[in-house]
Design an enzyme around this catalytic site. Structure first.
Site, PDB file in Angstrom:
ATOM      1  CB  SER A   1      26.793 131.491 152.377  1.00  0.00           C
ATOM      2  OG  SER A   1      27.560 130.394 151.855  1.00  0.00           O
TER       3      SER A   1
ATOM      4  CG  ASP B   1      35.125 130.558 152.526  1.00  0.00           C
ATOM      5  OD1 ASP B   1      34.912 129.549 152.358  1.00  0.00           O
ATOM      6  OD2 ASP B   1      34.380 131.430 152.058  1.00  0.00           O
TER       7      ASP B   1
ATOM      8  CG  HIS C   1      31.752 129.921 154.039  1.00  0.00           C
ATOM      9  ND1 HIS C   1      31.829 130.715 152.941  1.00  0.00           N
ATOM     10  CD2 HIS C   1      30.650 129.435 154.274  1.00  0.00           C
ATOM     11  CE1 HIS C   1      30.972 130.595 152.648  1.00  0.00           C
ATOM     12  NE2 HIS C   1      29.827 129.934 153.171  1.00  0.00           N
TER      13      HIS C   1
END
Length: 248
Positions: A101, A194, A223
């Protein structure tokens, strides 16, 4: 789990980390926004590294997890500098950057700053430039006004704060407006489900990286990409990258 080690940063703050000795290239874990080094992906890779005699280091950014500092005072620049300090002071030789991320954004910033220290990159649901593209640009005008006037907005009820300083600083660290000339392989994994960081955002990195880049869509993954099957895919991808490095 044993207590983490810490090292001092400027201003007296301390960064918590855990390290496993092993052969290189080492693996440097770079976590996400408002996450910490005890997460399932970091722990799974730590276990894998220990079983395979690989050097592995994970840490918490300023204001995250077991590190000191106020999360609301954090910025991309601060977290980038934390990562640079960890890379420079706590690791030796080329490192495999594994960024999740926001860690994908931080990994890219490290690669621009220390290309000679990078052996490869594995980016998991990377969120490059998310403060601009996924937060500020999605804010309704009335929320943008609150941020500008009050300097902070709480993301969702009881959620974490988004500050004007974070957003303004993010604009000084954008990576989707520059080319990264990678002399190492880059592998990107992103889930089709996601909703926090759509795969199209991660895919933008493909055009910004000059070199050996592979982008893999993981059907149905959200995600976190942390189901047992997803964790196995991450390990397999990392192992293949390291074997490629060992063969060189």
């Amino acid at each position: 789990m044993a207590d983490p080690f810490t090292f001092a940063r400027d201003g007296g703050e301390t960064i918590a980390y855990r390290r496993i000795a092993g052969r290189g290239p080492g693996i440097l874990w770079l976590g996400g926004f408002h996450s910490d080094m005890s997460g399932s992906k970091a722990q799974a890779l730590s276990d894998w590294a220990e079983k395979n005699d690989r050097a592995f280091l994970r840490f918490d950014y300023f204001g995250h997890g077991e590190s000191s500092g106020d999360f609301a005072a954090g910025t991309i620049s601060r977290w980038r500098d934390d990562a640079l300090a960890v890379l420079d002071e706590l690791t030796e030789g080329p490192q495999m950057l594994v960024g999740s991320s926001m860690g994908g954004w931080i990994s890219t910033l490290l690669a621009h700053a220390r290309p000679e220290r990078v052996a490869g990159m594995l980016l998991i649901a990377p969120a490059p430039d998310f403060t601009e593209d996924l937060i500020w640009s999605r804010m309704p005008p009335e929320v943008q006004a609150v941020v500008q006037e009050k300097g902070v907005w709480n993301y969702a009820e009881g959620g974490y704060p988004i500050t004007r300083t974070l957003l303004e600083d993010g604009r000084n660290n954008l990576v989707l407006n520059k080319i990264l000339r990678a002399k190492w392989p880059v592998r990107i994994l992103h889930g089709t489900a996601d909703t926090d960081v759509p795969w199209q955002q991660g895919f933008k990195l493909v055009d910004q990286i000059e070199g050996d880049v592979t982008f893999t869509l993981v059907k149905g993954a959200d995600h976190r990409i942390s189901s047992p099957t997803n964790l196995k895919l991450i390990e397999i991808t990392l192992e293949a990258l390291l074997k490629e490095m060992d063969a060189c």
